[in-house]
Design a protein around this motif. Structure first.
Motif, mmCIF file in Angstrom:
data_model
loop_
_atom_site.group_PDB
_atom_site.id
_atom_site.type_symbol
_atom_site.label_atom_id
_atom_site.label_comp_id
_atom_site.label_asym_id
_atom_site.label_seq_id
_atom_site.Cartn_x
_atom_site.Cartn_y
_atom_site.Cartn_z
ATOM 1 N N GLY A 1 1.011 -1.336 0.077
ATOM 2 C CA GLY A 1 0.087 0.065 0.128
ATOM 3 C C GLY A 1 0.925 1.484 0.150
ATOM 4 O O GLY A 1 0.608 2.081 0.866
ATOM 5 N N LEU A 2 2.111 1.324 -0.760
ATOM 6 C CA LEU A 2 2.849 2.464 -0.929
ATOM 7 C C LEU A 2 2.299 3.534 -1.790
ATOM 8 O O LEU A 2 2.289 3.525 -2.784
ATOM 9 N N TYR A 3 1.508 4.490 -1.053
ATOM 10 C CA TYR A 3 0.668 5.679 -1.407
ATOM 11 C C TYR A 3 1.386 7.038 -1.799
ATOM 12 O O TYR A 3 0.537 7.524 -2.374
ATOM 13 N N VAL B 1 -0.861 5.769 -5.882
ATOM 14 C CA VAL B 1 -1.719 4.626 -6.283
ATOM 15 C C VAL B 1 -2.893 5.020 -6.754
ATOM 16 O O VAL B 1 -4.133 4.284 -6.814
ATOM 17 N N GLY B 2 -3.108 6.337 -7.142
ATOM 18 C CA GLY B 2 -4.509 6.728 -7.809
ATOM 19 C C GLY B 2 -4.287 7.297 -9.082
ATOM 20 O O GLY B 2 -3.150 7.259 -9.736
ATOM 21 N N ILE C 1 -5.048 8.773 -12.860
ATOM 22 C CA ILE C 1 -5.145 8.273 -14.266
ATOM 23 C C ILE C 1 -4.365 6.893 -14.361
ATOM 24 O O ILE C 1 -4.687 6.196 -15.295
ATOM 25 N N TYR C 2 -3.268 6.702 -13.864
ATOM 26 C CA TYR C 2 -2.528 5.559 -13.924
ATOM 27 C C TYR C 2 -3.308 4.132 -13.489
ATOM 28 O O TYR C 2 -3.278 3.014 -13.724
ATOM 29 N N PHE C 3 -4.296 4.426 -12.596
ATOM 30 C CA PHE C 3 -5.061 3.299 -11.838
ATOM 31 C C PHE C 3 -6.512 3.459 -12.452
ATOM 32 O O PHE C 3 -7.403 2.651 -11.928
ATOM 33 N N GLY C 4 -6.932 4.303 -13.086
ATOM 34 C CA GLY C 4 -8.409 4.561 -13.601
ATOM 35 C C GLY C 4 -8.673 3.523 -14.459
ATOM 36 O O GLY C 4 -7.914 2.921 -15.299
ATOM 37 N N THR D 1 1.495 16.618 -5.462
ATOM 38 C CA THR D 1 0.850 16.595 -6.598
ATOM 39 C C THR D 1 0.262 15.171 -6.807
ATOM 40 O O THR D 1 0.716 14.154 -6.281
ATOM 41 N N GLY D 2 -0.439 15.061 -7.860
ATOM 42 C CA GLY D 2 -0.958 13.644 -8.367
ATOM 43 C C GLY D 2 -0.049 12.790 -9.006
ATOM 44 O O GLY D 2 1.073 13.197 -9.222
#
Ligand code: NAD
Length: 354
Positions: free
Chosen positions: A99-101, A136-137, A139-142, A240-241
């Motif tokens: 869970g490396l966020y 972990v969120g 566009i890379y995970f959408g 940033t994201g």
């Protein structure tokens, strides 16, 4: 007892993690941190032994550890291995499994190395910033579509998606990071265009109420990319994201002058992982010339963020910069008039300065 799992990995991974462990053992003697090191396999080395890049035993050991020190994985030897068994899959497995966020990438330009930067010395002297990237969120995970036909035209799409709790979690870490630094936080988004960015900005602004002594400002990502090149000194912490962070952290890394020097931390829910930003450098593996400073500075981050041993962390960082000031250079940063040294010699020099 503080349990540290060491994953050397492939290529120069063993050389650079060996160096970092030598430094950690020396700092343990000085600060009585009671560190315990356990070695585990990942990457191509694990594939050769167990047929998988991330054995369960390694992941489970990481979950139980206070922190993980990671070298690097990958190499041409495994070029023909099936995609889902390639060494680099170990990194994704660790990110997901632990869970490396958040990814933290500090960029500090040592006074002795300002000439190595592609930017003018007067621009980079004194640069000391850290990029906090959501990991972990976004566009890379959408959801995504590789190909669809609409009105007779082929198209593809990727979905950017952030929730308030996801933004709060990363923003909180960024505010806390600013607190132990110079108290300035820049949140980067594209709120003039993207709905996710507007939610991001609202959430960060609201959280700022809990951090009255942190100076918060917002920048659009295009402006931030430009500011990093024209005036990087203005930044302390940037949050940033995932997508923007991926690009900005690579841009910021080159300011430092050598990827061999750059550390990183991936902060997780179960534990956190520390590694240099470079890869396994197969071209120089086994030659004893790799620069271990990125890994040693990652070990300093481990002490700071996982063990809350700030003084010990700063002692390592000061020793690394003093070693550079004193003229020691591995091949990647060597130029005339300096002392050219290998991995072991530079490690020794750092230990003498702790
Ligand atoms: P790389 O970072 O390994 O090497 C790029 C160049 O920088 C090489 O010339 C190398 O010799 C040099 N270099 C890197 N680290 C150095 C150090 N500490 N000291 C001195 N010189 C150093 O990138 P690459 O060549 O693109 O990738 C090699 C392998 O590493 C690939 O298999 C790639 O997939 C993998 N990789 C792994 C990670 C990771 O484990 N986190 C990250 C990036 C790449």
């Amino acid at each position: 007892m503080k349990k540290i799992v060491v994953i050397p990995g492939d290529g120069i991974g063993k050389e650079i993690t060996d160096s970092a462990v030598v430094v950690l053992k020396k700092i343990d003697d000085k600060f009585k941190l009671n560190l315990q090191f356990k070695y585990h396999d990942a990457g191509g080395t694990a594939y050769d032994k167990f047929g998988v890049p991330l054995p369960d035993e390694t992941l489970n050991a990481c979950k139980e550890a206070d922190a993980v020190l990671f070298g690097a994985v990958g190499g041409t030897k495994w070029d023909n291995v099936k995609a889902d068994l390639r060494p680099e899959r170990a990194i994704l497995g660790l990110r997901k499994g632990l869970g490396l966020y958040a990814n933290l990438r500090p960029v500090k330009v040592a006074d002795a190395l300002t000439k190595n930067s592609p930017l003018k010395p007067e621009l980079v002297t004194g640069v000391d910033l850290v990029i906090v990237r959501e990991l972990v969120g976004g566009i890379y995970f959408g959801d995504r579509c590789e190909s669809e036909i609409k009105d007779g035209v082929e198209r593809a799409w990727d979905l950017e998606n952030y929730s308030v709790p996801e933004v709060e979690r990363i923003a909180k870490l960024a505010f806390e990071t600013s607190k132990i630094r110079r108290g300035k936080l820049t949140s980067v988004d594209k709120a003039n265009v993207l709905a996710t960015s507007r939610l991001w900005r609202r959430t960060v602004t609201k959280l700022a109420n809990d951090y009255a002594d942190i100076e918060l400002n917002h920048l659009y990502v295009d402006n931030c990319a430009m500011q990093l090149a024209v005036n990087p000194k203005q930044f302390d912490v940037i949050v940033t994201g995932n997508l923007f962070g991926d690009i900005l952290s690579d841009e910021a890394a080159v300011i430092g002058g050598s990827i061999g020097l750059m550390p990183s931390a991936s902060i997780g829910e179960l534990t956190s992982l520390y590694e240099p930003i470079h890869g396994s450098a197969p071209d120089i593996a086994g030659k004893g010339i790799a620069n271990p400073m990125g890994t040693i500075l990652s070990a300093a981050m481990l002490l700071r963020y996982s063990l809350h041993a700030e003084e010990a962390a700063q002692t390592i960082e000061s020793a690394v910069y003093k070693t550079l000031d004193d003229g020691f250079r591995t091949a990647d940063i060597y130029s005339d008039d300096f002392k050219k040294v290998g991995t072991d010699e530079v490690t020794q020099a750092i230990c003498e300065r702790l």
